[in-house]
Design an enzyme around this catalytic site. Structure first.
Site, PDB file in Angstrom:
ATOM      1  N   ASP A 126       1.338  -1.232  -0.231  1.00 38.50           N
ATOM      2  CA  ASP A 126       0.388  -0.320  -0.176  1.00 38.50           C
ATOM      3  C   ASP A 126       0.597   1.357  -0.103  1.00 38.50           C
ATOM      4  OD1 ASP A 126      -2.051  -1.381   0.182  1.00 38.50           O
ATOM      5  OD2 ASP A 126      -1.834  -1.512   2.237  1.00 38.50           O
ATOM      6  N   LYS A 130      -0.098  10.034   1.707  1.00 37.24           N
ATOM      7  CA  LYS A 130      -0.438  10.969   2.696  1.00 37.24           C
ATOM      8  C   LYS A 130       1.618  11.036   2.691  1.00 37.24           C
ATOM      9  CE  LYS A 130      -4.855  11.536   2.618  1.00 37.24           C
ATOM     10  NZ  LYS A 130      -5.903  11.792   3.029  1.00 37.24           N
ATOM     11  N   GLU A 206      -1.206 -10.540  -8.195  1.00 33.94           N
ATOM     12  CA  GLU A 206      -2.340 -10.415  -8.834  1.00 33.94           C
ATOM     13  C   GLU A 206      -2.329  -9.142  -8.754  1.00 33.94           C
ATOM     14  OE1 GLU A 206      -4.731 -10.639  -5.526  1.00 33.94           O
ATOM     15  OE2 GLU A 206      -7.439  -9.639  -7.558  1.00 33.94           O
TER      16      GLU A 206
HETATM   17  C1  LIG Z   1      -2.801  -3.657  -2.387  1.00 33.69           C
HETATM   18  S1  LIG Z   1      -2.093  -5.128  -1.849  1.00 33.69           S
HETATM   19  C2  LIG Z   1      -0.738  -6.058  -3.010  1.00 33.69           C
HETATM   20  C3  LIG Z   1      -1.532  -7.924  -2.521  1.00 33.69           C
HETATM   21  C4  LIG Z   1      -0.222  -8.962  -2.963  1.00 33.69           C
HETATM   22  N1  LIG Z   1       1.060  -8.300  -3.389  1.00 33.69           N
HETATM   23  C5  LIG Z   1       0.132  -8.699  -5.100  1.00 33.69           C
HETATM   24  O1  LIG Z   1       0.806  -7.928  -5.593  1.00 33.69           O
HETATM   25  O2  LIG Z   1      -1.217  -8.541  -5.711  1.00 33.69           O
HETATM   26  C6  LIG Z   1      -1.537  -4.909  -0.569  1.00 33.69           C
HETATM   27  C7  LIG Z   1      -1.842  -6.427   0.385  1.00 33.69           C
HETATM   28  O3  LIG Z   1      -0.963  -6.159   2.092  1.00 33.69           O
HETATM   29  C8  LIG Z   1      -1.414  -6.054   2.902  1.00 33.69           C
HETATM   30  N2  LIG Z   1      -1.059  -5.426   3.910  1.00 33.69           N
HETATM   31  C9  LIG Z   1      -1.050  -3.556   4.005  1.00 33.69           C
HETATM   32  N3  LIG Z   1      -0.027  -3.735   4.988  1.00 33.69           N
HETATM   33  C10 LIG Z   1       0.496  -4.736   5.847  1.00 33.69           C
HETATM   34  C11 LIG Z   1       0.474  -4.950   7.436  1.00 33.69           C
HETATM   35  N4  LIG Z   1       1.051  -4.024   7.897  1.00 33.69           N
HETATM   36  N5  LIG Z   1       0.823  -6.702   7.807  1.00 33.69           N
HETATM   37  C12 LIG Z   1      -0.584  -7.546   6.979  1.00 33.69           C
HETATM   38  N6  LIG Z   1      -0.490  -7.372   5.551  1.00 33.69           N
HETATM   39  C13 LIG Z   1      -0.919  -5.890   5.050  1.00 33.69           C
HETATM   40  C14 LIG Z   1      -3.180  -5.906   2.497  1.00 33.69           C
HETATM   41  O4  LIG Z   1      -4.152  -6.134   3.357  1.00 33.69           O
HETATM   42  C15 LIG Z   1      -3.497  -5.925   1.113  1.00 33.69           C
HETATM   43  O5  LIG Z   1      -3.871  -7.436   0.533  1.00 33.69           O
END
Ligand SMILES: C[S@@+](CC[C@H](N)C(=O)[O-])C[C@H]1O[C@@H](n2cnc3c(N)ncnc32)[C@H](O)[C@@H]1O
Length: 229
Positions: A126, A130, A206
């Site tokens: 993510d 900001k 994905e």
């Molecule tokens: C944008 S998605 C990308 C998913 C996958 N890696 C892909 O490339 O298709 C980011 C994922 O990271 C997870 N995530 C974000 N911050 C996290 C954290 N602090 N601990 C565990 N998972 C986290 C979110 O729930 C989400 O499923």
């Protein structure tokens, strides 16, 4: 990414043993014992441990575990709705060298011992655009300090993103925090070196499929841990 919370998901996810590790802190410093327990007599030698943080629906890690069966793969994910999908894929493939943790990345320092992990993968983390949320980015120095504890010296963080600002921020964070950069590309899918890059560069996540179908460039780098101090 907003997902509706599906009633009963929590109960369902807990049934995915052995792919879901329910007490991961119990294995800190002893993941090779966990692996030996999972693989039994098939595995006499220590295996490299590769960890994907924010694994989402698990497409990438399931494919990597299938194609790199000499490594043990661990996916960490916060959101049970997406983790359920990753677990279902692992169960369907009966993939033995794969496990998942239902955790926040913040917790990983209490889960892995010093130098216990051989590789870390951050795929489409993510971006938290900001400035006041910068500390939440998984490549912020606050997280790099954690990774430095449990990544072995010489081990790599492989990072892929569609977000140029996050990528530039991350390159600076890696370099300022004891990591040496290599294989830096600002357009992975049009990079002439792609076919000779390691498998993890070519296996698509994905999100990567989604963004590259729209013609967006994918940014990638590898950050090698130079020393623990
Ligand atoms: C944008 S998605 C990308 C998913 C996958 N890696 C892909 O490339 O298709 C980011 C994922 O990271 C997870 N995530 C974000 N911050 C996290 C954290 N602090 N601990 C565990 N998972 C986290 C979110 O729930 C989400 O499923």
């Amino acid at each position: 990414m907003r997902l509706r919370r599906i009633p009963g998901t929590r109960e369902k996810i807990l049934q995915y043993t052995p792919w879901l590790v329910t007490e991961p802190t119990a294995w800190q410093g002893r993941w090779q014992d966990y692996i030996a327990g999972r693989l039994g007599s098939q595995q006499a030698e220590p295996m490299e441990i590769h960890l994907e943080l924010g694994t989402g629906r698990g497409r990438f890690i399931n494919e990597m575990a299938r194609d790199c069966s000499d490594h043990f793969w661990i996916g960490a994910e916060l959101r049970e709705e997406v983790l359920l999908n990753a677990l279902e894929l692992a169960k369907k493939g009966e993939t033995p060298n794969l496990a998942f943790l239902w955790i926040n990345v913040e917790q990983t320092v209490d889960i892995f011992g010093v130098g216990e992990v051989d590789g870390i993968y951050l795929n489409f983390s993510d971006p938290w655009p900001k400035a006041r949320h910068a500390k939440r980015r998984l490549t912020h120095r606050r997280f790099l300090e954690r990774y430095r504890r449990y990544l072995k010296v010489g081990g790599k963080i492989r990072f892929k993103t569609d977000n140029e600002d996050l990528f530039r921020f991350s390159l600076e964070e890696f370099e300022a925090n004891g990591f040496a950069l290599q294989e830096v590309t600002f357009d992975l899918h049009n990079d002439p070196a792609l076919s000779s890059m390691e498998l993890s560069a070519r296996v698509m996540t994905e999100y990567e499929r989604r963004f590259s179908r729209r013609g967006m460039p994918i940014y990638r780098c590898e950050a090698v841990l130079c020393s623990r101090d």
